[in-house]
Design a protein around this motif. Structure first.
Motif, PDB file in Angstrom:
ATOM      1  N   PHE A  24       2.901 -15.721  -4.217  1.00  0.00           N
ATOM      2  CA  PHE A  24       2.608 -14.302  -4.447  1.00  0.00           C
ATOM      3  C   PHE A  24       1.956 -13.693  -3.212  1.00  0.00           C
ATOM      4  CE2 PHE A  24       3.119 -13.317  -9.040  1.00  0.00           C
ATOM      5  CZ  PHE A  24       3.536 -14.557  -9.481  1.00  0.00           C
ATOM      6  N   LEU A  25       2.226 -12.424  -3.005  1.00  0.00           N
ATOM      7  CA  LEU A  25       1.499 -11.664  -1.987  1.00  0.00           C
ATOM      8  C   LEU A  25       0.733 -10.557  -2.715  1.00  0.00           C
ATOM      9  CD1 LEU A  25       0.706 -10.682   0.825  1.00  0.00           C
ATOM     10  CD2 LEU A  25       2.932  -9.529   0.993  1.00  0.00           C
ATOM     11  N   LEU A  26      -0.563 -10.578  -2.543  1.00  0.00           N
ATOM     12  CA  LEU A  26      -1.448  -9.631  -3.207  1.00  0.00           C
ATOM     13  C   LEU A  26      -1.936  -8.621  -2.167  1.00  0.00           C
ATOM     14  CD1 LEU A  26      -3.150  -8.921  -5.666  1.00  0.00           C
ATOM     15  CD2 LEU A  26      -4.594 -10.883  -5.147  1.00  0.00           C
ATOM     16  N   VAL A  27      -1.620  -7.342  -2.399  1.00  0.00           N
ATOM     17  CA  VAL A  27      -1.959  -6.311  -1.412  1.00  0.00           C
ATOM     18  C   VAL A  27      -2.902  -5.290  -2.048  1.00  0.00           C
ATOM     19  CG1 VAL A  27      -1.018  -4.733   0.324  1.00  0.00           C
ATOM     20  CG2 VAL A  27       0.428  -6.575  -0.587  1.00  0.00           C
ATOM     21  N   ASP A  28      -4.131  -5.286  -1.603  1.00  0.00           N
ATOM     22  CA  ASP A  28      -5.124  -4.335  -2.138  1.00  0.00           C
ATOM     23  C   ASP A  28      -6.248  -4.221  -1.113  1.00  0.00           C
ATOM     24  OD1 ASP A  28      -7.169  -2.991  -3.749  1.00  0.00           O
ATOM     25  OD2 ASP A  28      -6.017  -3.613  -5.495  1.00  0.00           O
ATOM     26  N   ASP A  29      -6.688  -2.989  -0.875  1.00  0.00           N
ATOM     27  CA  ASP A  29      -7.746  -2.813   0.126  1.00  0.00           C
ATOM     28  C   ASP A  29      -9.122  -3.137  -0.450  1.00  0.00           C
ATOM     29  OD1 ASP A  29      -7.771  -0.667  -1.585  1.00  0.00           O
ATOM     30  OD2 ASP A  29      -8.072   0.847  -0.037  1.00  0.00           O
ATOM     31  N   THR A  38      -4.627  -6.379   3.108  1.00  0.00           N
ATOM     32  CA  THR A  38      -5.474  -5.247   2.736  1.00  0.00           C
ATOM     33  C   THR A  38      -4.725  -3.909   2.710  1.00  0.00           C
ATOM     34  OG1 THR A  38      -6.129  -4.991   5.032  1.00  0.00           O
ATOM     35  CG2 THR A  38      -7.573  -6.308   3.633  1.00  0.00           C
ATOM     36  N   ASN A  39      -3.488  -3.910   3.199  1.00  0.00           N
ATOM     37  CA  ASN A  39      -2.688  -2.674   3.160  1.00  0.00           C
ATOM     38  C   ASN A  39      -1.223  -3.009   3.449  1.00  0.00           C
ATOM     39  OD1 ASN A  39      -1.957  -2.104   6.167  1.00  0.00           O
ATOM     40  ND2 ASN A  39      -4.122  -2.652   6.187  1.00  0.00           N
ATOM     41  N   GLY A  40      -0.354  -2.013   3.309  1.00  0.00           N
ATOM     42  CA  GLY A  40       1.079  -2.243   3.454  1.00  0.00           C
ATOM     43  C   GLY A  40       1.491  -2.752   4.829  1.00  0.00           C
ATOM     44  N   ALA A  41       0.867  -2.191   5.862  1.00  0.00           N
ATOM     45  CA  ALA A  41       1.253  -2.586   7.230  1.00  0.00           C
ATOM     46  C   ALA A  41       0.929  -4.058   7.464  1.00  0.00           C
ATOM     47  CB  ALA A  41       0.513  -1.704   8.243  1.00  0.00           C
ATOM     48  N   ASP A  42      -0.248  -4.466   7.025  1.00  0.00           N
ATOM     49  CA  ASP A  42      -0.666  -5.854   7.158  1.00  0.00           C
ATOM     50  C   ASP A  42       0.265  -6.764   6.336  1.00  0.00           C
ATOM     51  OD1 ASP A  42      -2.338  -8.012   7.820  1.00  0.00           O
ATOM     52  OD2 ASP A  42      -3.490  -7.771   5.980  1.00  0.00           O
ATOM     53  N   ALA A  43       0.637  -6.294   5.153  1.00  0.00           N
ATOM     54  CA  ALA A  43       1.504  -7.080   4.271  1.00  0.00           C
ATOM     55  C   ALA A  43       2.887  -7.302   4.898  1.00  0.00           C
ATOM     56  CB  ALA A  43       1.646  -6.377   2.925  1.00  0.00           C
ATOM     57  N   LEU A  44       3.390  -6.283   5.604  1.00  0.00           N
ATOM     58  CA  LEU A  44       4.695  -6.438   6.261  1.00  0.00           C
ATOM     59  C   LEU A  44       4.640  -7.566   7.291  1.00  0.00           C
ATOM     60  CD1 LEU A  44       5.751  -2.695   6.755  1.00  0.00           C
ATOM     61  CD2 LEU A  44       6.809  -4.360   5.211  1.00  0.00           C
ATOM     62  N   ILE A  88       5.560  -9.674  -5.037  1.00  0.00           N
ATOM     63  CA  ILE A  88       4.464  -8.897  -4.441  1.00  0.00           C
ATOM     64  C   ILE A  88       3.730  -8.139  -5.550  1.00  0.00           C
ATOM     65  CG2 ILE A  88       3.913  -6.928  -2.947  1.00  0.00           C
ATOM     66  CD1 ILE A  88       6.438  -7.719  -1.294  1.00  0.00           C
ATOM     67  N   ILE A  89       2.405  -8.170  -5.487  1.00  0.00           N
ATOM     68  CA  ILE A  89       1.583  -7.326  -6.362  1.00  0.00           C
ATOM     69  C   ILE A  89       0.814  -6.392  -5.435  1.00  0.00           C
ATOM     70  CG2 ILE A  89      -0.300  -7.243  -8.057  1.00  0.00           C
ATOM     71  CD1 ILE A  89       0.473 -10.106  -8.872  1.00  0.00           C
ATOM     72  N   THR A  90       1.083  -5.113  -5.542  1.00  0.00           N
ATOM     73  CA  THR A  90       0.454  -4.187  -4.598  1.00  0.00           C
ATOM     74  C   THR A  90      -0.257  -3.023  -5.282  1.00  0.00           C
ATOM     75  OG1 THR A  90       0.827  -2.816  -2.616  1.00  0.00           O
ATOM     76  CG2 THR A  90       2.573  -2.809  -4.261  1.00  0.00           C
ATOM     77  N   ASP A  91      -1.351  -2.630  -4.666  1.00  0.00           N
ATOM     78  CA  ASP A  91      -2.072  -1.419  -5.058  1.00  0.00           C
ATOM     79  C   ASP A  91      -1.280  -0.222  -4.518  1.00  0.00           C
ATOM     80  OD1 ASP A  91      -4.133   0.239  -5.920  1.00  0.00           O
ATOM     81  OD2 ASP A  91      -5.343  -0.059  -4.122  1.00  0.00           O
ATOM     82  N   TRP A  92      -1.638   0.962  -4.960  1.00  0.00           N
ATOM     83  CA  TRP A  92      -0.987   2.181  -4.466  1.00  0.00           C
ATOM     84  C   TRP A  92      -1.808   2.780  -3.315  1.00  0.00           C
ATOM     85  CZ3 TRP A  92       2.163   5.850  -7.959  1.00  0.00           C
ATOM     86  CH2 TRP A  92       2.560   6.989  -7.259  1.00  0.00           C
ATOM     87  N   GLY A 123       0.856   1.805  -0.942  1.00  0.00           N
ATOM     88  CA  GLY A 123       1.825   0.985  -1.662  1.00  0.00           C
ATOM     89  C   GLY A 123       3.208   1.607  -1.758  1.00  0.00           C
ATOM     90  N   LEU A 124       3.261   2.935  -1.780  1.00  0.00           N
ATOM     91  CA  LEU A 124       4.564   3.605  -1.856  1.00  0.00           C
ATOM     92  C   LEU A 124       5.348   3.448  -0.562  1.00  0.00           C
ATOM     93  CD1 LEU A 124       4.393   7.077  -3.636  1.00  0.00           C
ATOM     94  CD2 LEU A 124       5.073   4.871  -4.543  1.00  0.00           C
ATOM     95  N   GLU A 125       4.656   3.701   0.551  1.00  0.00           N
ATOM     96  CA  GLU A 125       5.336   3.570   1.852  1.00  0.00           C
ATOM     97  C   GLU A 125       5.730   2.113   2.094  1.00  0.00           C
ATOM     98  OE1 GLU A 125       3.113   5.070   5.189  1.00  0.00           O
ATOM     99  OE2 GLU A 125       4.690   4.470   6.596  1.00  0.00           O
ATOM    100  N   PHE A 126       4.864   1.211   1.682  1.00  0.00           N
ATOM    101  CA  PHE A 126       5.143  -0.223   1.801  1.00  0.00           C
ATOM    102  C   PHE A 126       6.435  -0.566   1.042  1.00  0.00           C
ATOM    103  CE2 PHE A 126       3.817  -4.530  -0.093  1.00  0.00           C
ATOM    104  CZ  PHE A 126       4.339  -5.259   0.971  1.00  0.00           C
ATOM    105  N   THR A 127       6.538  -0.067  -0.176  1.00  0.00           N
ATOM    106  CA  THR A 127       7.737  -0.314  -0.995  1.00  0.00           C
ATOM    107  C   THR A 127       8.971   0.289  -0.325  1.00  0.00           C
ATOM    108  OG1 THR A 127       6.386  -0.283  -3.000  1.00  0.00           O
ATOM    109  CG2 THR A 127       8.750   0.015  -3.291  1.00  0.00           C
ATOM    110  N   GLN A 128       8.791   1.511   0.173  1.00  0.00           N
ATOM    111  CA  GLN A 128       9.896   2.200   0.850  1.00  0.00           C
ATOM    112  C   GLN A 128      10.423   1.368   2.011  1.00  0.00           C
ATOM    113  OE1 GLN A 128       8.263   6.017   1.742  1.00  0.00           O
ATOM    114  NE2 GLN A 128      10.053   7.118   0.997  1.00  0.00           N
ATOM    115  N   GLN A 129       9.481   0.824   2.795  1.00  0.00           N
ATOM    116  CA  GLN A 129       9.881   0.026   3.963  1.00  0.00           C
ATOM    117  C   GLN A 129      10.582  -1.252   3.540  1.00  0.00           C
ATOM    118  OE1 GLN A 129       8.091  -0.099   7.506  1.00  0.00           O
ATOM    119  NE2 GLN A 129       7.146   1.910   7.388  1.00  0.00           N
ATOM    120  N   LEU A 130      10.111  -1.834   2.442  1.00  0.00           N
ATOM    121  CA  LEU A 130      10.740  -3.072   1.966  1.00  0.00           C
ATOM    122  C   LEU A 130      12.154  -2.822   1.460  1.00  0.00           C
ATOM    123  CD1 LEU A 130       7.771  -4.757   0.052  1.00  0.00           C
ATOM    124  CD2 LEU A 130       8.849  -5.556   2.157  1.00  0.00           C
ATOM    125  N   ARG A 131      12.372  -1.669   0.850  1.00  0.00           N
ATOM    126  CA  ARG A 131      13.693  -1.356   0.280  1.00  0.00           C
ATOM    127  C   ARG A 131      14.642  -0.731   1.313  1.00  0.00           C
ATOM    128  NH1 ARG A 131      12.481  -4.654  -3.496  1.00  0.00           N
ATOM    129  NH2 ARG A 131      11.527  -3.890  -5.416  1.00  0.00           N
TER     130      ARG A 131
END
Lengths: 181, 170
Positions: free
Chosen positions: A13-18, A42-48, A59-63, A70-78
């Motif tokens: 799992f990848l846990l993303v939350d600041d 701690t954030n989407g950029a770091d998670a990438l 992935i479990i991510t905060d918004w 979390g939205l931009e992170f999801t966008q980048q992943l998709r």
């Protein structure tokens, strides 16, 4: 009588939350559910960056996070060219408004779970992803899990998930167990 | 990204014009097989694990309340600017997501109201900042007096205060 649950010990799992406290809570819950491999960001950029070097399953991510939420992170992943465009994403957020949930879904989030965290609901979302994986769809600008499981226009079949029923009966908000009335 | 060969439109219902469908992956199903283990018991254990962190939570909450107070001071100093509003919102939003997990639904309730209130503004007037401060003071009272659950009489007083604030806002 046999009791069954999914063996999550081989899942990463990848846990993303600041918020470090929130990460600690989710980490402890995941460990109790049998998860052994947990990456954290701690954030989407770091998670990438983490995803470049680690083969993550869910992935479990905060918004709300900075600099990448979390939205931009999801966008980048998709996005086209992403190395993991179909990775399952559970958004665990303090937002409970239906419009926010729809926004997350429209970006390509697989499952949405409102804070405060419920171990049962978290397990249910994980189990849903594993046992009932969704096909992906590209339609116009959208690429993500097939959304029709939730609300197909004209769909007249049964709504099977408890949350679907609850959301309908309670109107605007979901998972709002904390409401005091 | 799945290759074109993986594209399949033949599934029942996949007849949306222009849409391309990619079959679901069963990789995780193979990776996480069912095992003989009592899920109910595991969920109770996980809930207990959260409960065992309550003492830690109270310390976190006290720290967050101090951060909230600082953010409200900044809000006052910045004449209610959007950036200062966002600073308060971010802390309140995080706290809101944790209160009920540790038996403090009043915190979640008060801060949910605060987030909704802040969401209406790009700039706050002085009287609006006072309303923000009242929310923070309520949260302070809840933690200082250990108002778990509905919080008894004092909890009822907090709720009444909240309702009065909401009535004023309306």
């Amino acid at each position: 009588m046999k009791y069954m649950m999914l063996d999550l010990s081989a899942m990463r799992f990848l846990l993303v939350d600041d918020n470090p406290n929130m990460r600690m809570i989710v980490r402890q819950v995941l460990r109790t559910l049998g998860v052994r491999m947990i990456e954290e960001s701690t954030n989407g950029a770091d998670a990438l960056e983490v995803l470049k070097v680690s083969a993550v399953d869910i992935i479990i991510t905060d918004w709300m996070m900075q600099p990448m939420d979390g939205l931009e992170f999801t966008q980048q992943l998709r996005a086209t060219g992403s190395p993991t465009p179909m990775i399952p994403i559970i958004m665990l957020s303090g937002f409970t408004e239906m419009k926010r949930i729809n926004e997350a879904r429209d970006i390509g989030v697989t499952e949405f779970l409102a804070k405060p965290i419920s171990p049962k609901k978290l397990y249910d979302r994980i189990a849903e992803i594993i046992t009932n994986p969704r096909q992906f769809v590209r339609a116009g600008d959208f690429f993500g899990p097939d959304r029709r499981r939730h609300d197909v226009e004209g769909y007249s079949g049964p709504q099977r998930r408890d949350d679907d029923i609850k959301a309908k009966s309670e109107g605007e908000e979901r998972d709002d167990e904390w409401v005091l009335n | 990204m799945p290759s074109d060969d993986e594209l399949k439109n033949e599934d029942k219902g996949n007849n949306s014009p222009g849409a391309q469908f990619y079959p679901a992956s069963n990789v995780l199903k193979a990776k996480a097989p069912p095992i003989e283990k009592n899920l109910k018991k595991v969920i109770i254990e996980a809930t207990d694990v959260i409960e065992a962190m309550t003492d830690d939570y109270i310390e976190w909450a006290k720290g967050d309340i101090n951060r909230l107070k600082e953010a409200v001071s900044k809000l006052k100093a910045d004449s209610g600017s959007k950036m200062a509003i966002d600073g308060v919102y971010a802390i309140a939003h995080d706290m809101k997501g944790q209160g009920s997990s540790f038996g403090y639904p009043l915190i979640t309730y008060v801060l949910d109201n605060l987030c909704k209130f802040l969401g209406n503004f790009d700039k706050l007037e002085k009287e609006d900042v006072d309303i923000v401060l009242l929310h923070v003071e309520f949260v302070d009272v809840i933690i200082a007096n250990n108002l778990t659950g509905k919080g008894g009489e004092m909890g009822a007083a907090v709720l009444k205060g909240m309702q009065e604030i909401l009535a004023k806002k309306v």
